[in-house]
Motif scaffolding. Structure first.
Motif, PDB file in Angstrom:
ATOM      1  N   ARG A  51       0.930  -0.945  -0.553  1.00 47.48           N
ATOM      2  CA  ARG A  51      -0.151   0.471  -0.034  1.00 47.48           C
ATOM      3  C   ARG A  51       1.219   1.532  -0.150  1.00 47.48           C
ATOM      4  NH1 ARG A  51      -4.802  -1.568  -1.760  1.00 47.48           N
ATOM      5  NH2 ARG A  51      -6.079  -3.744  -0.690  1.00 47.48           N
ATOM      6  N   ALA A  52       2.156   1.101  -0.789  1.00 49.85           N
ATOM      7  CA  ALA A  52       2.762   2.123  -0.351  1.00 49.85           C
ATOM      8  C   ALA A  52       2.354   3.358  -1.251  1.00 49.85           C
ATOM      9  CB  ALA A  52       4.184   2.019  -1.002  1.00 49.85           C
ATOM     10  N   LYS A  53       2.453   4.896  -1.667  1.00 49.74           N
ATOM     11  CA  LYS A  53       1.869   5.677  -1.968  1.00 49.74           C
ATOM     12  C   LYS A  53       3.153   6.229  -2.928  1.00 49.74           C
ATOM     13  CE  LYS A  53      -1.209   6.121   0.817  1.00 49.74           C
ATOM     14  NZ  LYS A  53      -2.082   5.479   0.909  1.00 49.74           N
ATOM     15  N   LEU A  54       2.581   6.665  -4.600  1.00 51.35           N
ATOM     16  CA  LEU A  54       3.185   6.902  -5.286  1.00 51.35           C
ATOM     17  C   LEU A  54       4.407   7.041  -5.300  1.00 51.35           C
ATOM     18  CD1 LEU A  54       0.445   7.641  -8.021  1.00 51.35           C
ATOM     19  CD2 LEU A  54       1.733   5.245  -8.249  1.00 51.35           C
ATOM     20  N   TRP A  55       4.105   8.209  -4.518  1.00 51.06           N
ATOM     21  CA  TRP A  55       5.676   8.707  -4.150  1.00 51.06           C
ATOM     22  C   TRP A  55       6.634   7.423  -3.430  1.00 51.06           C
ATOM     23  CZ3 TRP A  55       1.378  10.322  -2.450  1.00 51.06           C
ATOM     24  CH2 TRP A  55       0.735  10.446  -1.295  1.00 51.06           C
ATOM     25  N   GLN A  56       6.425   7.372  -2.763  1.00 48.56           N
ATOM     26  CA  GLN A  56       7.180   6.078  -1.757  1.00 48.56           C
ATOM     27  C   GLN A  56       8.184   5.569  -2.477  1.00 48.56           C
ATOM     28  OE1 GLN A  56       4.315   4.850   1.216  1.00 48.56           O
ATOM     29  NE2 GLN A  56       5.349   6.068   2.112  1.00 48.56           N
ATOM     30  N   PHE A  57       9.265   5.024  -1.683  1.00 48.61           N
ATOM     31  CA  PHE A  57      10.285   4.242  -3.246  1.00 48.61           C
ATOM     32  C   PHE A  57      10.007   3.003  -1.796  1.00 48.61           C
ATOM     33  CE2 PHE A  57      11.824   8.436  -4.094  1.00 48.61           C
ATOM     34  CZ  PHE A  57      12.434   7.937  -5.203  1.00 48.61           C
ATOM     35  N   LYS A  58       9.732   2.839  -0.983  1.00 46.87           N
ATOM     36  CA  LYS A  58       9.654   1.335  -0.329  1.00 46.87           C
ATOM     37  C   LYS A  58       8.492   1.110  -0.593  1.00 46.87           C
ATOM     38  CE  LYS A  58      13.972   1.409   2.329  1.00 46.87           C
ATOM     39  NZ  LYS A  58      14.663   1.935   3.529  1.00 46.87           N
ATOM     40  N   ARG A  59       8.423  -0.297  -0.353  1.00 50.01           N
ATOM     41  CA  ARG A  59       7.266  -1.355  -0.048  1.00 50.01           C
ATOM     42  C   ARG A  59       6.404  -0.870   1.026  1.00 50.01           C
ATOM     43  NH1 ARG A  59       6.224  -4.969  -4.388  1.00 50.01           N
ATOM     44  NH2 ARG A  59       8.515  -4.536  -6.241  1.00 50.01           N
ATOM     45  N   VAL A  60       4.957  -0.495   1.378  1.00 50.99           N
ATOM     46  CA  VAL A  60       4.563  -1.097   2.697  1.00 50.99           C
ATOM     47  C   VAL A  60       3.473  -1.855   2.544  1.00 50.99           C
ATOM     48  CG1 VAL A  60       3.334   0.982   3.917  1.00 50.99           C
ATOM     49  CG2 VAL A  60       5.197   1.706   2.821  1.00 50.99           C
ATOM     50  N   TYR A  61       4.093  -3.562   3.439  1.00 47.74           N
ATOM     51  CA  TYR A  61       2.995  -4.455   3.528  1.00 47.74           C
ATOM     52  C   TYR A  61       1.880  -4.106   4.544  1.00 47.74           C
ATOM     53  CZ  TYR A  61       5.439  -6.304  -0.704  1.00 47.74           C
ATOM     54  OH  TYR A  61       5.947  -6.588  -2.063  1.00 47.74           O
ATOM     55  N   VAL A  62       0.409  -3.565   4.154  1.00 52.90           N
ATOM     56  CA  VAL A  62      -0.144  -4.130   5.487  1.00 52.90           C
ATOM     57  C   VAL A  62      -0.754  -5.586   5.304  1.00 52.90           C
ATOM     58  CG1 VAL A  62      -0.628  -1.917   5.416  1.00 52.90           C
ATOM     59  CG2 VAL A  62      -1.895  -3.315   3.801  1.00 52.90           C
ATOM     60  N   HIS A  63      -1.610  -6.085   5.820  1.00 48.21           N
ATOM     61  CA  HIS A  63      -2.419  -6.796   6.244  1.00 48.21           C
ATOM     62  C   HIS A  63      -3.730  -6.967   5.563  1.00 48.21           C
ATOM     63  CE1 HIS A  63      -5.787  -9.620   7.933  1.00 48.21           C
ATOM     64  NE2 HIS A  63      -4.477 -10.755   8.235  1.00 48.21           N
ATOM     65  N   GLN A  64      -3.992  -8.082   4.509  1.00 46.75           N
ATOM     66  CA  GLN A  64      -4.910  -7.835   3.156  1.00 46.75           C
ATOM     67  C   GLN A  64      -6.057  -9.015   3.942  1.00 46.75           C
ATOM     68  OE1 GLN A  64      -5.146  -6.382  -0.328  1.00 46.75           O
ATOM     69  NE2 GLN A  64      -5.774  -7.854  -1.256  1.00 46.75           N
ATOM     70  N   TRP A  65      -5.556 -10.570   4.238  1.00 46.91           N
ATOM     71  CA  TRP A  65      -6.599 -11.065   4.396  1.00 46.91           C
ATOM     72  C   TRP A  65      -5.800 -12.663   4.269  1.00 46.91           C
ATOM     73  CZ3 TRP A  65      -6.029 -16.030   2.293  1.00 46.91           C
ATOM     74  CH2 TRP A  65      -7.315 -16.958   1.444  1.00 46.91           C
ATOM     75  N   GLU A  66      -6.422 -13.459   5.364  1.00 40.88           N
ATOM     76  CA  GLU A  66      -6.131 -14.897   5.676  1.00 40.88           C
ATOM     77  C   GLU A  66      -7.132 -15.467   6.112  1.00 40.88           C
ATOM     78  OE1 GLU A  66      -5.101 -14.808  10.166  1.00 40.88           O
ATOM     79  OE2 GLU A  66      -5.179 -12.639   9.596  1.00 40.88           O
ATOM     80  N   ALA A  67      -6.130 -16.933   6.228  1.00 37.80           N
ATOM     81  CA  ALA A  67      -7.295 -18.312   6.060  1.00 37.80           C
ATOM     82  C   ALA A  67      -6.838 -19.161   6.914  1.00 37.80           C
ATOM     83  CB  ALA A  67      -7.517 -18.872   4.661  1.00 37.80           C
ATOM     84  N   PRO A  68      -7.669 -19.977   7.737  1.00 36.68           N
ATOM     85  CA  PRO A  68      -6.657 -21.146   8.309  1.00 36.68           C
ATOM     86  C   PRO A  68      -5.659 -21.792   7.257  1.00 36.68           C
ATOM     87  CG  PRO A  68      -8.797 -20.993   8.689  1.00 36.68           C
ATOM     88  CD  PRO A  68      -9.299 -19.797   7.782  1.00 36.68           C
ATOM     89  N   ARG A  69      -4.873 -22.635   7.628  1.00 35.80           N
ATOM     90  CA  ARG A  69      -3.994 -23.380   6.790  1.00 35.80           C
ATOM     91  C   ARG A  69      -4.665 -24.125   6.514  1.00 35.80           C
ATOM     92  NH1 ARG A  69      -2.073 -26.621   4.404  1.00 35.80           N
ATOM     93  NH2 ARG A  69       0.012 -26.755   3.943  1.00 35.80           N
ATOM     94  N   ALA A  70      -5.121 -24.913   7.209  1.00 35.57           N
ATOM     95  CA  ALA A  70      -6.343 -26.703   7.087  1.00 35.57           C
ATOM     96  C   ALA A  70      -7.307 -25.769   6.176  1.00 35.57           C
ATOM     97  CB  ALA A  70      -6.300 -26.790   8.222  1.00 35.57           C
ATOM     98  N   SER A  71      -7.503 -24.570   5.602  1.00 37.80           N
ATOM     99  CA  SER A  71      -8.148 -24.699   4.198  1.00 37.80           C
ATOM    100  C   SER A  71      -7.912 -24.803   3.262  1.00 37.80           C
ATOM    101  CB  SER A  71      -9.046 -23.383   4.664  1.00 37.80           C
ATOM    102  OG  SER A  71      -8.139 -21.684   4.087  1.00 37.80           O
ATOM    103  N   VAL A  72      -6.635 -24.726   2.814  1.00 37.21           N
ATOM    104  CA  VAL A  72      -6.485 -24.710   1.122  1.00 37.21           C
ATOM    105  C   VAL A  72      -5.746 -26.199   1.394  1.00 37.21           C
ATOM    106  CG1 VAL A  72      -4.209 -23.892   0.396  1.00 37.21           C
ATOM    107  CG2 VAL A  72      -5.466 -22.362   2.186  1.00 37.21           C
ATOM    108  N   THR A  73      -6.014 -26.844   0.534  1.00 40.56           N
ATOM    109  CA  THR A  73      -5.308 -27.939  -0.034  1.00 40.56           C
ATOM    110  C   THR A  73      -4.289 -28.248  -0.792  1.00 40.56           C
ATOM    111  OG1 THR A  73      -6.547 -28.098  -2.125  1.00 40.56           O
ATOM    112  CG2 THR A  73      -8.445 -28.815  -0.310  1.00 40.56           C
ATOM    113  N   GLU A  74      -4.195 -27.284  -2.119  1.00 38.90           N
ATOM    114  CA  GLU A  74      -2.831 -27.497  -2.108  1.00 38.90           C
ATOM    115  C   GLU A  74      -2.838 -25.686  -3.125  1.00 38.90           C
ATOM    116  OE1 GLU A  74      -2.554 -30.208  -6.000  1.00 38.90           O
ATOM    117  OE2 GLU A  74      -5.599 -29.700  -6.324  1.00 38.90           O
ATOM    118  N   ILE A  75      -1.274 -25.332  -3.759  1.00 37.48           N
ATOM    119  CA  ILE A  75      -0.867 -24.813  -4.507  1.00 37.48           C
ATOM    120  C   ILE A  75      -0.302 -24.930  -5.541  1.00 37.48           C
ATOM    121  CG2 ILE A  75       0.868 -22.406  -4.902  1.00 37.48           C
ATOM    122  CD1 ILE A  75       0.646 -22.588  -1.889  1.00 37.48           C
ATOM    123  N   ARG A  76      -0.790 -25.376  -6.515  1.00 40.72           N
ATOM    124  CA  ARG A  76      -0.671 -26.132  -8.178  1.00 40.72           C
ATOM    125  C   ARG A  76       0.182 -25.295  -9.059  1.00 40.72           C
ATOM    126  NH1 ARG A  76      -6.779 -27.384  -7.856  1.00 40.72           N
ATOM    127  NH2 ARG A  76      -6.796 -24.882  -8.886  1.00 40.72           N
TER     128      ARG A  76
END
Length: 140
Positions: A69-94
């Motif tokens: 969510r870094a602003k256009l004038w920022q040179f560094k990335r600004v990561y913020v929490h957006q979404w999460e799920a329990p690990r057990a709800s993911v069956t695979e990454i293909r």
């Protein structure tokens, strides 16, 4: 005249969507109530402008998505929490690239049968990421 213009706009959107799907493949499977749909809803409702860069982290307990969510004038990335799920709800990454256009594509699949396609920023990292997470690579 409005009906005609609306019909023309709808047909143009359908053609554009068809071309995008042909080039990049299906991006989402499952309804909006599925976990993949909720992922997408969270992405578009988290801010006025969807983040271009997401970071996916998989732990033994959760799957987390952080958005830059870094602003256009920022040179560094600004990561913020957006979404999460329990690990057990993911069956695979293909890691499922099809052709040159889809290099780096991988799908995050959930126990409810839904999945969402994502793309690694470095295409060659998709398959090793899927393998390292410990989930099945490839898919049906």
């Amino acid at each position: 005249m409005d009906r005609f213009e609306n019909a023309m706009e709808a047909s143009e959107r359908a053609i554009d969507n068809g071309l995008l799907r042909a080039a990049h493949g299906k991006a989402l499977h499952g309804g909006w109530d599925g976990q993949a749909g909720q992922f997408l809803v969270a992405h578009y409702s988290a801010a006025y402008v969807p983040a271009v860069t997401l970071m996916l982290a998989v732990t033994d307990r959760r799957v987390l998505v952080l958005a830059d969510r870094a602003k256009l004038w920022q040179f560094k990335r600004v990561y913020v929490h957006q979404w999460e799920a329990p690990r057990a709800s993911v069956t695979e990454i293909r890691a499922t690239p099809k052709g040159l256009v889809q290099r780096g594509r991988f799908e995050l699949a959930f126990t409810d049968g839904s999945w969402i396609a994502l793309t690694a920023s470095v295409p060659t990292h998709a398959a090793p990421f899927a393998a390292r997470v410990g989930l099945r690579e490839g898919g049906p």
